[in-house]
Design an enzyme around this catalytic site. Sequence first.
Site, short mmCIF file in Angstrom:
data_model
loop_
_atom_site.label_atom_id
_atom_site.label_comp_id
_atom_site.label_asym_id
_atom_site.label_seq_id
_atom_site.Cartn_x
_atom_site.Cartn_y
_atom_site.Cartn_z
N LYS A 118 0.37 -1.46 0.04
CA LYS A 118 -0.27 0.02 -0.12
C LYS A 118 0.71 1.63 -0.26
O LYS A 118 0.56 3.33 -0.41
CB LYS A 118 -1.22 0.03 1.23
CG LYS A 118 -2.30 -0.95 1.18
CD LYS A 118 -2.67 -0.98 2.32
CE LYS A 118 -2.09 -1.68 3.64
NZ LYS A 118 -2.10 -3.18 3.39
N GLY A 131 -8.20 -7.12 0.33
CA GLY A 131 -7.81 -8.34 -0.40
C GLY A 131 -8.71 -8.96 -1.63
O GLY A 131 -8.47 -7.94 -2.59
N GLY A 139 -1.97 -15.10 9.65
CA GLY A 139 -1.20 -14.65 8.82
C GLY A 139 -1.99 -13.36 8.15
O GLY A 139 -1.81 -13.17 7.22
N GLU A 160 -0.76 -7.54 9.87
CA GLU A 160 0.91 -6.85 8.59
C GLU A 160 1.69 -7.14 9.94
O GLU A 160 1.70 -7.69 10.63
CB GLU A 160 0.40 -5.54 9.00
CG GLU A 160 -0.93 -4.31 7.98
CD GLU A 160 -0.29 -4.94 6.96
OE1 GLU A 160 0.49 -4.65 5.96
OE2 GLU A 160 -0.95 -5.20 6.60
N ASP A 172 -3.44 0.53 8.61
CA ASP A 172 -3.97 0.13 7.32
C ASP A 172 -5.48 0.70 7.02
O ASP A 172 -4.98 0.59 5.97
CB ASP A 172 -3.91 -1.73 8.37
CG ASP A 172 -4.53 -2.88 6.70
OD1 ASP A 172 -3.11 -2.65 6.19
OD2 ASP A 172 -5.56 -2.70 6.86
N LYS A 217 -5.50 2.88 3.45
CA LYS A 217 -6.10 1.86 2.26
C LYS A 217 -7.54 2.79 1.87
O LYS A 217 -7.85 3.55 0.48
CB LYS A 217 -7.31 0.64 2.45
CG LYS A 217 -6.27 -0.64 3.14
CD LYS A 217 -7.32 -1.47 4.37
CE LYS A 217 -6.49 -2.15 3.93
NZ LYS A 217 -6.05 -3.69 4.61
N GLY A 231 -5.78 -12.21 4.22
CA GLY A 231 -4.94 -13.63 3.75
C GLY A 231 -3.90 -13.48 2.51
O GLY A 231 -3.87 -13.51 1.41
N1 HSE Z 1 -3.47 -6.65 7.44
C1 HSE Z 1 -4.63 -6.23 6.06
C2 HSE Z 1 -6.01 -6.62 7.30
C3 HSE Z 1 -4.50 -6.95 5.46
O1 HSE Z 1 -6.14 -7.19 8.18
O2 HSE Z 1 -7.15 -6.68 7.31
C4 HSE Z 1 -3.83 -6.43 4.63
O3 HSE Z 1 -4.08 -5.49 4.23
#
Ligand code: HSE
Length: 317
Positions: free
Chosen positions: A108, A137, A189, A192, A203, A207, A301
């Site tokens: 990003k 995602g 997984g 981040e 995060d 976005k 994921g």
């Molecule tokens: N770590 C982010 C989340 C995924 O938990 O949505 C990647 O943007």
Amino acid sequence: MSGRLAVLGAGAVGRSVVELAEEYDYTVTAVADSQSAAIDAKGLDPEAIFTRKDADGTVGDENPEAALDASYDVLVEATPTTLGDAEPGFAHVKAGLEHDRHVVLANKGPVAERYGDLMELVTASDGDIRFEATVGGAIPALSTIEDFGPGHITAARGVLNGTANFILTRMAAEGLDYEHVLAEAQDMGVAEADPTFDVEGTDAALKCVILANVLSQGEQEFALDDATVDGITNVPGAALDLAADDGRTVRLIGEASRDGIRVGPRLIPENSALAVSGTRNIVQLDTTHAGRLNISGRGAGGPETATAVLSDVGRLL
Ligand code: HSE
């Protein structure tokens, strides 16, 4: 459509791109992590690469930078998101575009922090960029905006961080404490590399910045500094219990429009479309003539995000 991919980044997303590439009829000619690279113009064997990575932490014998000079049609930038100058991701994208290659980003940083610089590079290149995987995602949020026409969408909002949503959902349903649930999200997984990005709202804000840049179509450039951001670290378990007594719940909601960007925990009705559970994300688009569109799905994921990367590769080739 066949094509050759160089994949930078061997975390959950980069790894899944390499593993799924063959199913999409693509050949991976280079893979790099932060320490090493594997390069083969005839195509690499994912199993051999990741067996080695799991054993000694490297993917091959070459320097990571060598992957940028390999033979490829599309460079996939899936290294961890960094803030500010967005390096080294930005330098990778620059190298790909200067080679007149296409670039697909899952990272990003360059799109959120240096959108104008990125667009200048695209203008000077025969290559193009796409970055569907950077928002939500597996959800085709950006391509939906593109298809609908950004000029006919006034705002985007939604649940845009799977880790924070998973934590809020588990805290509410199981009465578990925050640290316990964060560790679970990291094991899955979805978090981040630096999970403070997830729980502090960074995060989701990145976005929203990307959504705002796409909606604005270059008229205005947004970066993280333009966002007002609150995370979920101060949401007490008791607040979730009180909300539930009242038929409501708490979700980390991000909102983006040409007027600005806001991210924070919000009280919403339990039956709201925004009340998605677990790692699910939802993107709501307010349109000028067609009301509200909702797109929901897996927002984090490795394989989920890799599908967005591979769809972008298909759009470019
Ligand atoms: N770590 C982010 C989340 C995924 O938990 O949505 C990647 O943007």
